[in-house]
Design an enzyme around this catalytic site. Structure first.
Site, mmCIF file in Angstrom:
data_model
loop_
_atom_site.group_PDB
_atom_site.id
_atom_site.type_symbol
_atom_site.label_atom_id
_atom_site.label_comp_id
_atom_site.label_asym_id
_atom_site.label_seq_id
_atom_site.Cartn_x
_atom_site.Cartn_y
_atom_site.Cartn_z
ATOM 1 N N LYS A 146 -8.466 0.145 -1.237
ATOM 2 C CA LYS A 146 -9.856 -0.271 -1.011
ATOM 3 C C LYS A 146 -10.788 0.952 -0.884
ATOM 4 O O LYS A 146 -10.323 2.093 -0.733
ATOM 5 C CB LYS A 146 -9.913 -1.160 0.231
ATOM 6 C CG LYS A 146 -9.164 -2.497 0.066
ATOM 7 C CD LYS A 146 -9.314 -3.371 1.315
ATOM 8 C CE LYS A 146 -8.631 -4.713 1.154
ATOM 9 N NZ LYS A 146 -8.853 -5.595 2.341
ATOM 10 N N TYR A 175 -12.121 -12.829 -3.987
ATOM 11 C CA TYR A 175 -11.912 -13.306 -2.610
ATOM 12 C C TYR A 175 -12.464 -14.719 -2.409
ATOM 13 O O TYR A 175 -12.740 -15.108 -1.270
ATOM 14 C CB TYR A 175 -12.557 -12.337 -1.619
ATOM 15 C CG TYR A 175 -11.692 -11.136 -1.297
ATOM 16 C CD1 TYR A 175 -10.450 -11.284 -0.674
ATOM 17 C CD2 TYR A 175 -12.103 -9.841 -1.589
ATOM 18 C CE1 TYR A 175 -9.655 -10.191 -0.368
ATOM 19 C CE2 TYR A 175 -11.314 -8.739 -1.288
ATOM 20 C CZ TYR A 175 -10.086 -8.927 -0.673
ATOM 21 O OH TYR A 175 -9.294 -7.848 -0.361
ATOM 22 N N ASN A 233 -9.751 -1.965 5.842
ATOM 23 C CA ASN A 233 -8.318 -1.875 6.170
ATOM 24 C C ASN A 233 -7.452 -1.329 5.031
ATOM 25 O O ASN A 233 -6.286 -1.675 4.896
ATOM 26 C CB ASN A 233 -7.800 -3.203 6.719
ATOM 27 C CG ASN A 233 -7.883 -4.333 5.709
ATOM 28 O OD1 ASN A 233 -8.337 -4.142 4.592
ATOM 29 N ND2 ASN A 233 -7.435 -5.503 6.110
ATOM 30 N N HIS A 274 -5.161 -3.916 -0.173
ATOM 31 C CA HIS A 274 -4.933 -5.345 -0.400
ATOM 32 C C HIS A 274 -3.570 -5.485 -1.041
ATOM 33 O O HIS A 274 -3.163 -4.636 -1.825
ATOM 34 C CB HIS A 274 -5.997 -5.921 -1.363
ATOM 35 C CG HIS A 274 -5.617 -7.294 -1.863
ATOM 36 N ND1 HIS A 274 -5.881 -8.436 -1.146
ATOM 37 C CD2 HIS A 274 -4.925 -7.689 -2.975
ATOM 38 C CE1 HIS A 274 -5.392 -9.487 -1.811
ATOM 39 N NE2 HIS A 274 -4.818 -9.059 -2.918
ATOM 40 N N GLU A 317 -3.591 -12.875 -9.336
ATOM 41 C CA GLU A 317 -4.330 -11.633 -9.082
ATOM 42 C C GLU A 317 -4.036 -10.562 -10.136
ATOM 43 O O GLU A 317 -4.934 -9.811 -10.513
ATOM 44 C CB GLU A 317 -4.009 -11.116 -7.674
ATOM 45 C CG GLU A 317 -4.619 -12.013 -6.596
ATOM 46 C CD GLU A 317 -4.304 -11.584 -5.178
ATOM 47 O OE1 GLU A 317 -4.827 -12.227 -4.253
ATOM 48 O OE2 GLU A 317 -3.536 -10.610 -4.971
#
Ligand code: UDP
Length: 141
Positions: free
Chosen positions: A11, A51, A114, A117, A128
């Site tokens: 990320k 998302y 965080n 993913h 995905e």
């Protein structure tokens, strides 16, 4: 044991910290192979679509804002039990609750920023990987 493929995203926070290589080293040490990869700066529409499952959640807008805040590194990982293995390497969603030695414990700052993913099951992994790599050659290694 099954050879699986899973989608991983490093990320914007972790890309900004310049730890792509350190995170790749963890995949490699765990026996996961990178079989496809590309760097991208996601559009709002891409982040919202990716998302979409969270669109009614209170954190959705912040999550999208964060995911478009800078470039991300997107890869397909392959290996035995790759989906669960990657989730174990990542650690819990909230880095404060992530086990020591996990990617999130070591590189993430907060539950929103965080670091990584990872697909959470076979169906999401398939969807995905297709979301980011449809029509591209994903090699067998
Ligand atoms: N997230 C957040 N606040 C929350 C829960 C989740 O910002 O209270 C963000 C966080 O970046 C997380 C993502 O939404 O990684 C997707 O949430 P999920 O529960 O699927 O966690 P993950 O599978 O990434 O561990």
């Amino acid at each position: 044991m099954a050879i699986e493929r899973t989608l991983s995203i490093i990320k914007p926070d972790a890309v900004a910290k310049n730890v792509i290589g350190q995170i790749y080293a963890r995949f490699e040490a765990a026996g996961l192979k990178v079989v496809a990869a590309r760097m991208a700066h996601l559009s709002r529409q891409e982040a919202e679509q990716f998302y979409a499952v969270h669109k009614e959640r209170p954190f959705f807008k912040d999550l999208v804002d964060f995911m478009v805040s800078g470039p991300v590194m997107i890869q397909v990982l392959e290996g035995e039990n790759a989906i669960l293995k990657n989730r174990e390497l990542m650690g819990a969603t909230d880095p404060k609750k992530a086990e020591a030695g996990t990617i999130r414990a070591d590189f993430a700052d907060s539950i929103d920023a965080n670091a990584v993913h990872g697909s959470d099951g076979p169906d999401t992994a398939k969807a995905e990987v297709a979301f980011f790599f449809a029509g591209m050659n994903v090699f067998a290694r």
